[in-house]
Design an enzyme around this catalytic site. Structure first.
Site, PDB file in Angstrom:
ATOM      1  N   ARG A 237       0.743  -1.549   0.069  1.00  0.00           N
ATOM      2  CA  ARG A 237      -0.437  -0.178  -0.428  1.00  0.00           C
ATOM      3  C   ARG A 237       1.111   1.266   0.126  1.00  0.00           C
ATOM      4  NH1 ARG A 237      -3.395  -2.934  -1.626  1.00  0.00           N
ATOM      5  NH2 ARG A 237      -5.343  -2.724  -1.208  1.00  0.00           N
ATOM      6  N   GLU A 266      -3.578   7.645  -5.606  1.00  0.00           N
ATOM      7  CA  GLU A 266      -3.322   7.298  -6.978  1.00  0.00           C
ATOM      8  C   GLU A 266      -4.492   7.941  -7.586  1.00  0.00           C
ATOM      9  OE1 GLU A 266      -3.711   3.123  -6.056  1.00  0.00           O
ATOM     10  OE2 GLU A 266      -1.637   3.363  -5.178  1.00  0.00           O
ATOM     11  N   HIS A 285      -0.492   0.210 -10.571  1.00  0.00           N
ATOM     12  CA  HIS A 285      -0.867  -0.925  -9.074  1.00  0.00           C
ATOM     13  C   HIS A 285      -1.852  -1.638  -9.739  1.00  0.00           C
ATOM     14  CE1 HIS A 285      -3.559  -0.290  -5.377  1.00  0.00           C
ATOM     15  NE2 HIS A 285      -3.354  -1.734  -5.602  1.00  0.00           N
TER      16      HIS A 285
END
Length: 324
Positions: A237, A266, A285
């Site tokens: 994370r 993000e 991601h």
């Protein structure tokens, strides 16, 4: 009458059909306050909630008095207010096992691409810079027989250790909340404190969930303890890392390179200093982002919601005691 559920993430047709066999399904684009307000009656009657990448907090739960279970198409659940869900006896389901191997592949790809400068030199070739036999300014660094430090020896950490140990003959150091006997027996992994791991590892791979305890666990102090030749990898994370401290460590040469699949914010801002660094591999991601795995995660999430609303919480439930 079938229970009513809200779907806030598109599903493949066959999985949507499976969901509709069990429930009356209402599809919405997101869980924004505007969407909730426009569909207030639907939210008020819903017993189930399924999707991903949206915040589920106490304010939303106030609008859903009949909600009994929510199912996320992810392993992480830091965007869910678990305490609020638990207080209301709402089950939270997730998909912890489906994506293990795929995320480990992504981690290994980041290790290899940063060490061998794959992205950087590929761009140089495209730019027409390969005009003669390459020299040292194109060279990378070996991966085989280098020491890998894993912070967080869960399912994904174990899968990464398997690849590194058997595929690349890498000695494994790890730091976790407790000793992992299987990792030590299968991969000859050595448990150590975080400082020792940082000081001795050639690659530091961070695979931790985001909690109050792990937020900004990695900052200036931790990067300063790493080898100047070390490569940092994060596919857990983003907010576990103080991104400004990481940028500073790279700029000052305290660490050699970084491979990043997650970020504090993000999508990553286009003006982030990370994107101007040749020694940074930044991907959006993509840890579990293969067609096969994302389908498997969605299928698991559908099954999880069906099970939860039938009172079956033997697996994949974050707060199973709610069902007691």
């Amino acid at each position: 009458m079938k229970p009513s559920v809200i779907l806030y993430k598109a599903l493949p047709d066959d999985l949507l059909q499976r969901l509709q066999e069990h429930f009356t399904v209402h599809q919405v684009a997101n869980l924004s306050p505007q969407t909730v307000e426009q569909n207030a009656a639907i939210f008020a009657e819903a017993e189930g909630l399924l999707g991903s990448n949206e915040n589920v907090d106490a304010a939303l739960l106030e609008k859903m008095p009949k909600l009994r279970a929510t199912s996320t198409i992810s392993v992480g659940y830091d965007n869910f207010d678990v305490d609020a869900l638990t207080a209301r006896k709402i089950l939270l389901m997730h998909t912890p096992t489906v994506l293990t191997e795929t995320v480990a592949d992504t981690l290994m790809a980041l290790v290899l691409s940063t060490a061998r400068r794959v992205v950087e030199v590929a761009e140089r070739v495209k730019a027409g810079e390969w005009t003669a036999s390459i020299g040292p300014d194109w060279y990378g660094t070996d991966v085989h027989h280098k020491t890998l430090g894993i912070v967080g020896m869960g399912r994904i950490g174990m899968a990464l250790a398997q690849r590194a140990h058997f595929g690349f003959n890498m000695p494994i150091l790890y730091n976790a909340r407790r000793h992992h006997k299987e990792a030590e027996e299968r991969f000859n992994a050595r448990y150590c404190n975080l400082d020792t791991l940082l000081q001795e590892s050639d690659f530091v791979c961070l695979i931790l969930p985001l909690t109050d305890e792990t937020h900004h666990l990695f900052g200036a102090e931790q990067f300063a303890k790493m080898k100047s030749s070390a490569i940092f990898i994060n596919a857990g994370r983003g907010p576990v890392v103080d991104e400004n401290a990481l940028i500073a460590a790279l700029q000052k040469g305290e660490i050699h390179a970084a491979g990043l699949d997650v970020f504090e914010q993000e999508p990553l801002s286009v003006d982030s200093p990370l994107l101007s660094m040749a020694n940074v591999v930044a991907v959006p991601h993509i840890g579990s982002a293969t067609h096969e795995t994302r389908y498997g995660m969605a299928a698991c999430a559908v099954d999880n919601l069906i099970d939860a609303l039938q009172g079956k919480v033997e697996k994949n439930c974050v707060n199973p005691h709610v069902a007691d």
